[in-house]
Design a protein around this motif. Sequence first.
Motif, PDB file in Angstrom:
ATOM      1  N   ILE A 153      26.466 -74.522 -24.228  1.00  8.12           N
ATOM      2  CA  ILE A 153      26.291 -75.323 -23.013  1.00  8.12           C
ATOM      3  C   ILE A 153      27.523 -75.177 -22.122  1.00  8.12           C
ATOM      4  N   PHE A 154      28.699 -75.206 -22.733  1.00  9.53           N
ATOM      5  CA  PHE A 154      29.948 -75.020 -21.978  1.00  9.53           C
ATOM      6  C   PHE A 154      29.989 -73.639 -21.328  1.00  9.53           C
ATOM      7  N   LEU A 155      29.600 -72.602 -22.067  1.00 13.67           N
ATOM      8  CA  LEU A 155      29.595 -71.249 -21.512  1.00 13.67           C
ATOM      9  C   LEU A 155      28.689 -71.158 -20.291  1.00 13.67           C
ATOM     10  N   TYR A 156      27.545 -71.822 -20.378  1.00 11.60           N
ATOM     11  CA  TYR A 156      26.639 -71.827 -19.229  1.00 11.60           C
ATOM     12  C   TYR A 156      27.247 -72.594 -18.054  1.00 11.60           C
ATOM     13  N   SER A 157      27.945 -73.683 -18.354  1.00  9.80           N
ATOM     14  CA  SER A 157      28.488 -74.534 -17.289  1.00  9.80           C
ATOM     15  C   SER A 157      29.622 -73.868 -16.513  1.00  9.80           C
ATOM     16  N   LEU A 158      30.186 -72.778 -17.039  1.00 14.36           N
ATOM     17  CA  LEU A 158      31.291 -72.096 -16.351  1.00 14.36           C
ATOM     18  C   LEU A 158      30.877 -71.590 -14.972  1.00 14.36           C
ATOM     19  N   LYS A 159      29.595 -71.319 -14.804  1.00 15.71           N
ATOM     20  CA  LYS A 159      29.119 -70.852 -13.499  1.00 15.71           C
ATOM     21  C   LYS A 159      29.384 -71.883 -12.410  1.00 15.71           C
ATOM     22  N   TYR A 160      29.375 -73.160 -12.806  1.00 14.88           N
ATOM     23  CA  TYR A 160      29.583 -74.221 -11.823  1.00 14.88           C
ATOM     24  C   TYR A 160      31.053 -74.381 -11.447  1.00 14.88           C
ATOM     25  N   GLU A 163      31.268 -71.788  -8.800  1.00 18.72           N
ATOM     26  CA  GLU A 163      30.578 -72.244  -7.586  1.00 18.72           C
ATOM     27  C   GLU A 163      31.225 -73.490  -6.994  1.00 18.72           C
ATOM     28  N   LYS A 164      32.265 -73.990  -7.679  1.00 17.93           N
ATOM     29  CA  LYS A 164      32.954 -75.218  -7.255  1.00 17.93           C
ATOM     30  C   LYS A 164      31.982 -76.400  -7.123  1.00 17.93           C
ATOM     31  N   ASN A 165      31.097 -76.485  -8.101  1.00 20.11           N
ATOM     32  CA  ASN A 165      30.102 -77.562  -8.136  1.00 20.11           C
ATOM     33  C   ASN A 165      30.504 -78.538  -9.241  1.00 20.11           C
TER      34      ASN A 165
END
Length: 201
Positions: A153-160, A163-165
């Motif tokens: 889940i953390f690895l996926y969240s890196l995209k944000y 994206e500065k989200n």
Amino acid sequence: MLLSTYFIYNLVLFFSVLFAWISENTKSYRNLFVVLSFLTIFIVSFLRYDVGYDYDNYVRSFNFTYYHSLYNIYSSYSGVLNYSLYNLLCKLFSFTKNGHIFVLAFYSFFTLFFLYKALLYRKILAMGIFFFITYNFLFISYDQVRQVLAITIFLYSLKYIEEKNISHYFLFIILAAIVHPSALAVLPFYFISNFKPKIQN
């Protein structure tokens, strides 16, 4: 038995990477090959039996949940937050004495789901799946089911972070923390990665 297991997991490695590679190199039926790659790993994960050092502990935890109410379960655990989701899943699947199979399958499914989402975002699906299996992370996910799900889940969240989200990043880290509280340790990563020190000439 050892030889057959070795053969099965080599087939899993071959076909999951093959389907992933095809999905990256074709425009036709791309999603189909992603799903086939996913299912190649997930079906074996779902059907596994007595794999991992903690497998017996998960079975015992499920059996405890099967014969007790949630109140007694939470009264018996010191780390309530740490096991809240796991206990709820055990209770959810307690309609059968073999419900631990479905609980572990739940963790396997979402571990692979977030892993695939992260790898697809990076456009490195085939390579990522290859290293996930050959570097033993698949078998680690069989043993440390909660920790590995939180990591994916953390690895996926890196995209944000990229994206500065901040709201989406925090949302997924809280989700990871529900799976395993240690995920809260990566909350500051958003600020660290976006911190740009001012250098004066």
